[in-house]
Design a protein around this motif. Structure first.
Motif, PDB file in Angstrom:
ATOM      1  N   GLY A   1      10.379 -25.355 -20.180  1.00  0.00           N
ATOM      2  CA  GLY A   1      11.791 -25.411 -19.783  1.00  0.00           C
ATOM      3  C   GLY A   1      12.035 -24.662 -18.472  1.00  0.00           C
ATOM      4  N   PRO A   2      11.567 -23.399 -18.366  1.00  0.00           N
ATOM      5  CA  PRO A   2      11.755 -22.679 -17.100  1.00  0.00           C
ATOM      6  C   PRO A   2      11.143 -23.402 -15.892  1.00  0.00           C
ATOM      7  CG  PRO A   2      11.187 -21.139 -18.839  1.00  0.00           C
ATOM      8  CD  PRO A   2      11.103 -22.518 -19.446  1.00  0.00           C
ATOM      9  N   LEU A   3      10.003 -24.078 -16.085  1.00  0.00           N
ATOM     10  CA  LEU A   3       9.396 -24.802 -14.958  1.00  0.00           C
ATOM     11  C   LEU A   3      10.279 -25.990 -14.567  1.00  0.00           C
ATOM     12  CD1 LEU A   3       7.221 -25.369 -12.890  1.00  0.00           C
ATOM     13  CD2 LEU A   3       5.812 -26.419 -14.687  1.00  0.00           C
ATOM     14  N   ALA A   4      10.742 -26.729 -15.593  1.00  0.00           N
ATOM     15  CA  ALA A   4      11.630 -27.877 -15.305  1.00  0.00           C
ATOM     16  C   ALA A   4      12.859 -27.393 -14.528  1.00  0.00           C
ATOM     17  CB  ALA A   4      12.041 -28.551 -16.613  1.00  0.00           C
ATOM     18  N   LEU A   5      13.403 -26.275 -14.953  1.00  0.00           N
ATOM     19  CA  LEU A   5      14.605 -25.727 -14.332  1.00  0.00           C
ATOM     20  C   LEU A   5      14.338 -25.197 -12.915  1.00  0.00           C
ATOM     21  CD1 LEU A   5      17.264 -25.646 -15.879  1.00  0.00           C
ATOM     22  CD2 LEU A   5      16.932 -23.188 -16.174  1.00  0.00           C
ATOM     23  N   ALA A   6      13.189 -24.527 -12.744  1.00  0.00           N
ATOM     24  CA  ALA A   6      12.858 -23.969 -11.422  1.00  0.00           C
ATOM     25  C   ALA A   6      12.696 -25.097 -10.401  1.00  0.00           C
ATOM     26  CB  ALA A   6      11.579 -23.137 -11.511  1.00  0.00           C
ATOM     27  N   PHE A   7      12.103 -26.210 -10.843  1.00  0.00           N
ATOM     28  CA  PHE A   7      11.966 -27.374  -9.956  1.00  0.00           C
ATOM     29  C   PHE A   7      13.351 -27.892  -9.560  1.00  0.00           C
ATOM     30  CE2 PHE A   7      11.811 -32.154 -10.121  1.00  0.00           C
ATOM     31  CZ  PHE A   7      11.357 -32.334  -8.826  1.00  0.00           C
ATOM     32  N   VAL A   8      14.206 -28.028 -10.571  1.00  0.00           N
ATOM     33  CA  VAL A   8      15.540 -28.558 -10.321  1.00  0.00           C
ATOM     34  C   VAL A   8      16.351 -27.638  -9.392  1.00  0.00           C
ATOM     35  CG1 VAL A   8      17.719 -28.793 -11.587  1.00  0.00           C
ATOM     36  CG2 VAL A   8      15.719 -30.080 -12.322  1.00  0.00           C
ATOM     37  N   ASP A   9      16.120 -26.324  -9.484  1.00  0.00           N
ATOM     38  CA  ASP A   9      16.826 -25.389  -8.592  1.00  0.00           C
ATOM     39  C   ASP A   9      16.580 -25.754  -7.128  1.00  0.00           C
ATOM     40  OD1 ASP A   9      18.043 -23.847 -10.493  1.00  0.00           O
ATOM     41  OD2 ASP A   9      16.478 -22.308 -10.541  1.00  0.00           O
TER      42      ASP A   9
ATOM     43  N   LEU B   1      29.628 -26.559  -0.037  1.00  0.00           N
ATOM     44  CA  LEU B   1      28.908 -26.038  -1.212  1.00  0.00           C
ATOM     45  C   LEU B   1      27.408 -25.939  -0.934  1.00  0.00           C
ATOM     46  CD1 LEU B   1      30.855 -28.021  -3.936  1.00  0.00           C
ATOM     47  CD2 LEU B   1      30.702 -25.520  -3.802  1.00  0.00           C
ATOM     48  N   LEU B   2      26.890 -26.922  -0.202  1.00  0.00           N
ATOM     49  CA  LEU B   2      25.459 -26.890   0.159  1.00  0.00           C
ATOM     50  C   LEU B   2      25.151 -25.626   0.967  1.00  0.00           C
ATOM     51  CD1 LEU B   2      22.626 -28.341   0.568  1.00  0.00           C
ATOM     52  CD2 LEU B   2      23.584 -29.217   2.684  1.00  0.00           C
ATOM     53  N   HIS B   3      25.987 -25.369   1.970  1.00  0.00           N
ATOM     54  CA  HIS B   3      25.763 -24.175   2.808  1.00  0.00           C
ATOM     55  C   HIS B   3      25.874 -22.907   1.985  1.00  0.00           C
ATOM     56  CE1 HIS B   3      25.488 -25.467   7.094  1.00  0.00           C
ATOM     57  NE2 HIS B   3      25.589 -26.593   6.419  1.00  0.00           N
ATOM     58  N   HIS B   4      26.867 -22.888   1.123  1.00  0.00           N
ATOM     59  CA  HIS B   4      27.082 -21.685   0.317  1.00  0.00           C
ATOM     60  C   HIS B   4      25.889 -21.468  -0.635  1.00  0.00           C
ATOM     61  CE1 HIS B   4      29.577 -18.391  -0.656  1.00  0.00           C
ATOM     62  NE2 HIS B   4      29.645 -18.698  -1.946  1.00  0.00           N
ATOM     63  N   ALA B   5      25.334 -22.557  -1.143  1.00  0.00           N
ATOM     64  CA  ALA B   5      24.165 -22.433  -2.037  1.00  0.00           C
ATOM     65  C   ALA B   5      22.997 -21.773  -1.303  1.00  0.00           C
ATOM     66  CB  ALA B   5      23.754 -23.808  -2.560  1.00  0.00           C
ATOM     67  N   ALA B   6      22.847 -22.100  -0.005  1.00  0.00           N
ATOM     68  CA  ALA B   6      21.767 -21.476   0.785  1.00  0.00           C
ATOM     69  C   ALA B   6      22.110 -20.021   1.101  1.00  0.00           C
ATOM     70  CB  ALA B   6      21.547 -22.264   2.073  1.00  0.00           C
ATOM     71  N   LEU B   7      23.347 -19.791   1.515  1.00  0.00           N
ATOM     72  CA  LEU B   7      23.731 -18.438   1.953  1.00  0.00           C
ATOM     73  C   LEU B   7      23.717 -17.431   0.811  1.00  0.00           C
ATOM     74  CD1 LEU B   7      26.602 -19.270   4.474  1.00  0.00           C
ATOM     75  CD2 LEU B   7      24.224 -18.648   4.974  1.00  0.00           C
ATOM     76  N   THR B   8      23.932 -17.912  -0.416  1.00  0.00           N
ATOM     77  CA  THR B   8      23.939 -16.998  -1.573  1.00  0.00           C
ATOM     78  C   THR B   8      22.666 -17.177  -2.414  1.00  0.00           C
ATOM     79  OG1 THR B   8      25.222 -18.599  -2.837  1.00  0.00           O
ATOM     80  CG2 THR B   8      26.470 -16.873  -1.719  1.00  0.00           C
TER      81      THR B   8
ATOM     82  N   PRO C   1      17.819 -21.494  -3.922  1.00  0.00           N
ATOM     83  CA  PRO C   1      19.241 -21.810  -3.713  1.00  0.00           C
ATOM     84  C   PRO C   1      20.065 -21.410  -4.938  1.00  0.00           C
ATOM     85  CG  PRO C   1      17.847 -23.700  -3.155  1.00  0.00           C
ATOM     86  CD  PRO C   1      16.947 -22.679  -3.772  1.00  0.00           C
ATOM     87  N   ASN C   2      21.284 -20.961  -4.674  1.00  0.00           N
ATOM     88  CA  ASN C   2      22.182 -20.541  -5.758  1.00  0.00           C
ATOM     89  C   ASN C   2      22.381 -21.712  -6.741  1.00  0.00           C
ATOM     90  OD1 ASN C   2      24.747 -20.260  -7.176  1.00  0.00           O
ATOM     91  ND2 ASN C   2      25.016 -18.420  -5.928  1.00  0.00           N
ATOM     92  N   ARG C   3      22.003 -21.447  -7.985  1.00  0.00           N
ATOM     93  CA  ARG C   3      22.007 -22.527  -8.999  1.00  0.00           C
ATOM     94  C   ARG C   3      23.409 -23.089  -9.218  1.00  0.00           C
ATOM     95  NH1 ARG C   3      19.037 -20.875 -14.298  1.00  0.00           N
ATOM     96  NH2 ARG C   3      17.210 -21.270 -13.034  1.00  0.00           N
TER      97      ARG C   3
END
Ligand SMILES: Cc1cc2nc3c(=O)[nH]c(=O)nc-3n(C[C@H](O)[C@H](O)[C@H](O)COP(=O)(O)OP(=O)(O)OC[C@H]3O[C@@H](n4cnc5c(N)ncnc54)[C@H](O)[C@@H]3O)c2cc1C
Length: 480
Positions: free
Chosen positions: A280-288, A341-348, A359-361
Motif C-alpha cells: 500500500g505505501p509503495l502504491a501511494l508513494a508512486f501516486v504522490d 494548485l499544481l504550483h502550491h503542491a510543489a512549493l509545499t 509533492p504535497n499530497r
C-alpha cells in the motif's frame, strides 16, 4: 551510453518484443504505419534534449557523476526541482499537441517511489532492496531509457481481495521462487507507452494483507522479456490528414493489456517480494509523484480549451455576448485553479528520506480532482460556444473539390474578416480536442488515468486536518 538521439531511441524498440495489434504480432513497432506514430510522438523527449532552445531545461548534470542525464531522471530535492520537472513535462506535452510523452515521466515517478519505500523496508526488515532499486535507476538514467509502469491489475470483482477472487490470477502474483529469481503470472491493464518503452516497472496496485502476500511484488523487466505479451488497445484508429485531425494525426499514446505468462525476473530486478505491509505505501508513494506529473501534463490541454473557446467565440462574433463571457471566465477560473494548485503542491513539498522532495499530497490530489471533476463541463462549454459544425463540417477532400470549396467558402465564413478556411480549421481543432476519438480518449484519461475521482477523494479525506477544523469550530462555539 549517455544521452540518446531520437534515432537511437527508435532503433532500440526493435528488440523482438511481443506486441500485438488487431490480433497480429507486430515485428517492429517503428515500421508499423500506426504504432510508429506513438513511438515518433514519444521521441519528442529526445528531440527536446537536442534542441539548443530547450536543452537547459531538458538536460542536467548528473549529480552522481560527471556526465549529463535527462532532467526527468533528476531526483527532486527541492520545490524548485519539482517545478522544473513540471515545466519540462508541460513543454513536452505542448510539443506533443496536448498528448503527454510519458516515456520518462511515469518511470521516474515509480523509481522515486521505489527508492523511498525500499529505504523504509531495508530499515525495518532484513531486506536489501534499496541497492537494487538504485542500480536499476542508474541503468535507466545512464542509458537514457524509456520506461513504462504497470500498476493497475485486472481486479475481477472489485469488492474482493486477490485471494478471494473466482481465480487467483485477477491480480499479478509470484507463482514460484528460487535463488536466482521469481516467476510471475497475471495481467496488468491500461499500461501506457509500453509498446514504445525499453523497460517495464511493475508495482502493486493496492494494500494487501498476509493472505495476499504473493501479490505484494514489484520488479522491472526489459520489454522483450520471454512470456511478456502486449495487447495494444483497439480504441485509437489511424487518421489521414492534418486538416481534420490537427492534434491526433501525428500524436498518440497507446495502452496495452499486458500479459505476464510465467515471466522469470532475476533477483537483482526484484524490488518487493512478499513484504505485504509495504505494498500500500509503495502504491501511494508512486501516486504522490504521479498525480503531480498528471496535473503538469494537463496544463497545455487546459490552455488549449480556453484558447479554442476564445477563438471560436471571436470567429462566431459572440465574444461580447454576456453568457459567452461568463463561460469563458468559468474556463479561465477552472484552468487557473488547477495551475495554482499544481504550483502550491510543489512549493509545499515535503522532504522524505532518503532525501526526495515529494509533492504535497493534499494539493496534488485536489488539483487532479478539480481537473477531472470539471473536465466534461469544460468540454461542454467549448462545444457550446463552437456550434454544431464541430461534428458536421466538411473535410479536407471537400476543400480539394473546386465546386464544393467555392460553396464552403461562400457560406461558412464567420464574423467579418474570418474566412471559412480559418473557421473550419478552428472547428476541426475543437472536434479533435473534444469530439473525435482523440477527444474521447482525453476525456477517459481525465477521469481514470492516475486513479479515479474516488481515489483522489479518498486521499483528500485522509489528508484533511479534521482535528484542527473541529477544534476551531468548538472554540468558536465556546465548547470546552
Ligand atoms: C488512458 C489511460 C492510461 C492509463 N495508464 C496507466 C498506466 O500507464 N499504468 C497503470 O498501471 N495504469 C494506467 N491506467 C489505469 C488507471 O490508473 C485506472 O484506469 C484507474 O485506476 C481506474 O481503475 P480501473 O480502470 O480498473 O477502473 P475501476 O477500478 O474498475 O473503477 C471503476 C469504478 O469503480 C469504482 N471502484 C473500483 N473499485 C472499488 C472498490 N473497491 N470500492 C469502491 N469503488 C470501487 C471506482 O471508484 C470507479 O468509480 C490508465 C488508465 C487510462 C484510462
Amino acid at each position: 551510453m549517455g544521452l540518446r538521439t531520437p534515432a537511437q531511441y527508435l532503433k532500440s524498440l526493435n528488440d523482438g518484443r511481443a506486441v500485438y495489434y488487431k490480433g497480429k504480432k507486430i515485428a517492429d513497432v517503428t515500421k508499423h504505419p500506426f504504432l510508429r506514430i506513438a513511438a515518433e510522438h514519444a521521441a519528442i523527449d529526445y528531440h527536446l534534449a537536442e534542441d539548443p532552445k530547450h536543452r537547459e531545461l531538458a538536460v542536467v548534470k548528473d549529480p552522481e557523476g560527471a556526465g549529463l542525464i535527462s532532467r526527468m531522471y533528476l531526483p527532486p530535492k527541492t520545490p524548485a526541482d519539482l517545478l522544473k520537472r513540471s515545466d519540462l513535462i508541460d513543454l513536452a506535452t505542448r510539443e506533443g499537441k496536448t498528448m503527454v510523452t510519458l516515456i520518462k515521466e511515469i518511470g521516474t515517478d515509480a523509481l522515486f517511489a521505489l527508492h523511498i519505500i525500499s529505504h523504509q523496508m531495508d530499515k525495518a526488515l532484513p531486506t536489501h532492496f534499496y541497492e537494487r532499486v538504485h542500480r536499476f535507476y542508474r541503468h535507466c538514467a545512464d542509458n537514457d531509457l524509456a520506461v513504462a509502469v504497470a500498476q493497475t491489475d485486472a481486479k475481477g470483482d472489485r469488492s474482493l481481495r486477490p485471494s478471494e477472487q473466482e481465480h487467483p490470477d485477477y491480480y499479478l502474483r509470484v507463482v514460484s521462487r528460487d535463488k536466482k529469481g521469481i516467476v510471475v503470472r497475471g495481467a496488468k491493464l491500461h499500461t501506457s507507452v509500453s509498446v514504445n518503452s525499453n523497460e517495464l516497472i511493475v508495482l502493486p496496485t493496492r494494500n494487501f494483507d498476509e493472505k495476499d502476500k504473493d501479490y505484494a511484488v514489484a520488479f522491472a523487466i526489459p520489454m522483450n522479456t520471454k512470456g511478456l505479451r502486449l495487447i495494444t488497445s483497439a480504441y485509437s484508429q489511424p487518421k489521414d490528414n492534418d486538416f481534420q485531425f490537427p492534434l491526433s494525426n501525428k500524436h498518440l499514446m497507446l495502452e496495452t493489456t499486458t500479459i505476464f505468462d510465467d515471466v522469470f525476473v532475476p533477483l537483482e530486478r526484484v524490488f518487493m517480494d512478499g513484504q505485504y505491509q509495504y505494498a500500500g505505501p509503495l502504491a501511494l508513494a508512486f501516486v504522490d509523484f504521479h498525480r503531480f506529473t498528471a496535473v503538469s501534463y494537463k496544463q497545455p490541454l487546459l490552455d488549449l480549451l480556453v484558447g479554442a473557446a476564445l477563438l471560436l467565440a471571436d470567429q462566431n462574433g459572440i465574444s461580447r455576448v454576456s453568457h459567452v463571457r461568463d463561460k469563458l471566465t468559468w474556463l479561465a477560473i477552472y484552468t487557473e485553479t488547477v495551475k495554482g494548485l499544481l504550483h502550491h503542491a510543489a512549493l509545499t513539498a515535503k522532504t522524505v528520506e532518503p532525501g526526495f522532495a515529494v509533492p504535497n499530497r493534499m494539493y496534488s490530489n485536489v488539483a487532479k480532482f478539480q481537473f477531472a471533476h470539471n473536465y466534461h463541463q469544460a468540454l461542454a462549454i467549448v462545444q457550446d460556444i463552437a456550434g454544431g459544425l464541430v461534428v458536421t463540417a466538411p473535410g479536407e477532400e471537400d476543400m480539394k473539390n473546386p465546386t464544393l470549396a467555392k460553396d464552403i467558402r461562400h457560406y461558412l465564413g464567420g464574423r467579418k474578416g474570418v474566412s471559412a478556411d480559418d473557421r473550419l480549421k478552428a472547428m476541426h481543432l475543437v472536434a479533435d480536442l473534444t469530439a473525435t476519438e482523440f477527444g474521447g480518449y482525453h476525456a477517459v484519461l481525465a477521469i481514470h488515468a492516475e486513479g479515479s475521482l474516488e481515489a483522489e477523494k479518498l486521499a483528500i479525506a485522509r489528508e484533511y486536518d479534521i482535528a484542527s477544523a473541529m477544534a476551531y469550530a468548538k472554540r468558536m462555539a465556546n465548547i470546552k
